[in-house]
Design an enzyme around this catalytic site. Structure first.
Site: not given
Length: 549
Positions: A75, A145, A175-176, A188, A260
């Site tokens: 990653d 990001r 991603k995502h 998360h 993920d």
């Protein structure tokens, strides 16, 4: 060629093949090597596995001694999310900085050099880039990001990144999917929900993925998000409508679909990792990413057995599992072929362009951004091959500098007050950030402190004393305490320099305001050069002049 252990049947091998587990330590544990011999085809690396490039190369060689076609994934987004340089900060700015410059050739060059470094260490699959459109400024997990909030910008830079990375022989994993940018929840911790209608999703979220597919992205990573306009019942990772109906059939994507991390609470807390993994493969995923938090043989065994049991009970079609495993093997074949092409090309032509370094084409860059800031023509073709310094050059060009009046560069050591928020899990709290280390190099005697909470401003003033103050923030707009701390600092010390290392959503303020568009080490270096009057040769990306416009 890899020889599998006797006694491992095809079904069990396929179940192992679709897993991408992690492990602890800087050498491969015995259980991992044993699983590679039984059919495991991929391994995921994290910061805990990496000490030096040499150690990483030895680790990947150890894995390949057991299985020569193993996919070694990481990653490594550059910028805030780095595993290669987890203890020092990245040599490459992240997506938001590249989007701020908006020069697709520069983005391709950054991805190319990052890919070369990964390939040199034996890594052949990168869980990057993020193709999320950061349409929600309050997003707690995407932010810098993302290349930005403009769909077209994100799409063109996603494609450029994929092209550069894969030119180095490293498979990109975009991603995502179908887009994590319009969320206010970190997956998360919980299951985010995007309530945009289908027309918005088609024009905004999906456009960068179409661009990535057109650019040949070898892998796509699913998001643990609920998108009712696409599937009102199941998150994207577990949705056949999204992974098969939309990604495979409507968008025509034929590469590897990776989930993920399955231990993330959006899945683990609702479905559990075993059931979640079965549902993901049934929905159309080909590889199960796990190991950021659960990184042991027991996790691999549990997921292997869950997949095998699901096939035997009829809950998962054996053909679907076999197809998923075949797609993993197909990607392994591509990476092997790409590596074979890249190695000899370092001594000559790669077949289409003059070779440069690891065999990928040289990239011609411009001195200005693709959409040049005021006062720059942005179009002079220098023919530069920036090579290993491309990250720093990109970071310098990404700066946006706003001056409220005359401020001479610092000549005495300042006090750096880092207003430090809690880092999200994707970024982690291991990686240093800020400008203090780089300022200390340029202005010896620089000191720093970290401040958080309602008394941060008062405490920072007390610590600084009479020294010049540099306040470093990260996403000021998302943290009221941080904005209050800046109020306190600027009221008492209007000559304070403010460095924003997150998304520069708040209005610039301070005697000098520098937006770096990310917290990579090179972003801190570029900002420190401005503060100390040692501006790099690429110059500042944008001078805003007097504050207010």
């Amino acid at each position: 060629m890899t020889t599998f252990a006797s006694g491992t049947d095809t079904l069990t091998r396929d179940a192992l093949t679709v897993l991408q587990p992690g492990f602890t330590g800087t050498t491969a544990p015995d259980w991992l090597l044993r699983r590679l011999g039984e059919g495991l085809a991929s391994v995921g690396l994290f910061g805990r596995n990496i000490a030096t490039p040499e150690q990483l190369a030895a680790l990947t060689a150890q894995l390949r001694a057991e299985r020569d076609d193993v996919l070694v994934a990481i990653d490594e987004e550059g910028g805030d999310v780095t595993r290669l340089e987890v203890r020092t900060g990245s040599s490459f700015p992240g997506n938001h900085a590249l989007g701020a410059v908006d020069d697709v050739a520069l983005t391709e060059a950054v991805a190319l050099e990052l890919g070369r470094r990964l390939a040199a260490c034996g890594v052949n699959l990168n869980w990057a880039p993020s193709a999320d459109v950061n349409s929600n400024p309050s997003n707690p997990v995407i932010g810098v990001r993302s290349f930005g909030a403009d769909t077209g910008l994100v799409a063109r830079h996603t494609a450029a990144y994929v092209t550069g990375l894969q030119a180095a022989g490293v498979a990109a994993c975009t991603k995502h999917f179908p887009g994590h940018g319009d969320t206010a929840v970190d997956s998360h911790h919980a299951l985010p929900r995007i309530d945009a209608d289908l027309a918005v999703l088609q024009s905004r979220e999906l456009a960068p993925f179409r661009a990535a597919i057109a650019a040949g992205s070898r892998a796509v990573m699913s998001a643990h998000i609920l998108v009712p306009a696409l599937d009102p019942e199941r998150p994207a990772t577990l949705s056949r409508r999204i992974l098969t109906g939309l990604l495979r059939e409507e968008l025509g994507y034929q590469g590897l679909i990776v989930t993920d991390g399955m231990e993330m609470q959006a899945i683990a807390a609702t479905y559990g990792i075993e059931r979640g993994s079965v549902l993901a493969i049934a929905a159309g995923a080909d590889a199960i990413c796990v190991g950021g938090g659960l990184a042991d043989d027991d996790t691999v065994r549990r997921l292997r057995d869950a997949l095998v049991s699901a096939v035997r009970s009829g809950d998962l079609a054996e053909e679907r599992l076999a197809d998923a495993a075949d797609r993993v093997r197909a990607l392994a074949e591509w990476t092997a072929a790409a590596a074979a092409v890249s190695r000899p090309a370092s001594n000559g032509s790669n077949g289409s362009n003059a070779s440069n370094g690891a065999g990928a084409p040289a990239v011609t860059l411009r001195t200005g951004s693709g959409h040049a800031p005021a006062g720059s023509d942005g179009a002079a073709d220098t023919g530069l091959d920036l090579g290993r310094d491309v990250g720093l050059v990109a970071a310098r060009r990404a700066l946006t500098v706003t001056r409220s009046g005359a401020l001479t560069p610092f000549t005495e050591a300042p006090y750096v007050a880092a207003l430090t928020p809690v880092a999200n899990i994707a970024v982690g709290d291991e990686t240093p950030w800020g400008v203090a280390a780089e300022l200390a190099r340029l202005l010896p005697g620089t000191e720093t402190g970290s401040f958080t909470g309602e008394d941060a401003g008062t405490a920072a003033l007390a610590a600084a004393g009479k020294r010049p103050v540099v306040a470093v923030v990260r996403d000021e707009h998302r943290h009221p305490w941080m904005a209050d701390a800046l109020d306190t600092l600027l009221a008492a010390r209007p000559d304070t320099v403010v460095v924003e290392m997150g998304v520069p959503q708040s209005a610039p303020r301070g005697a000098l305001h520098i937006a770096t568009h990310g917290a990579a080490r090179v972003c801190g270096q570029a900002a420190a050069e401005i503060i100390a009057g040692e501006q790099g040769e690429q110059g500042e990306q944008g001078e805003q002049g007097e504050q207010g416009e």
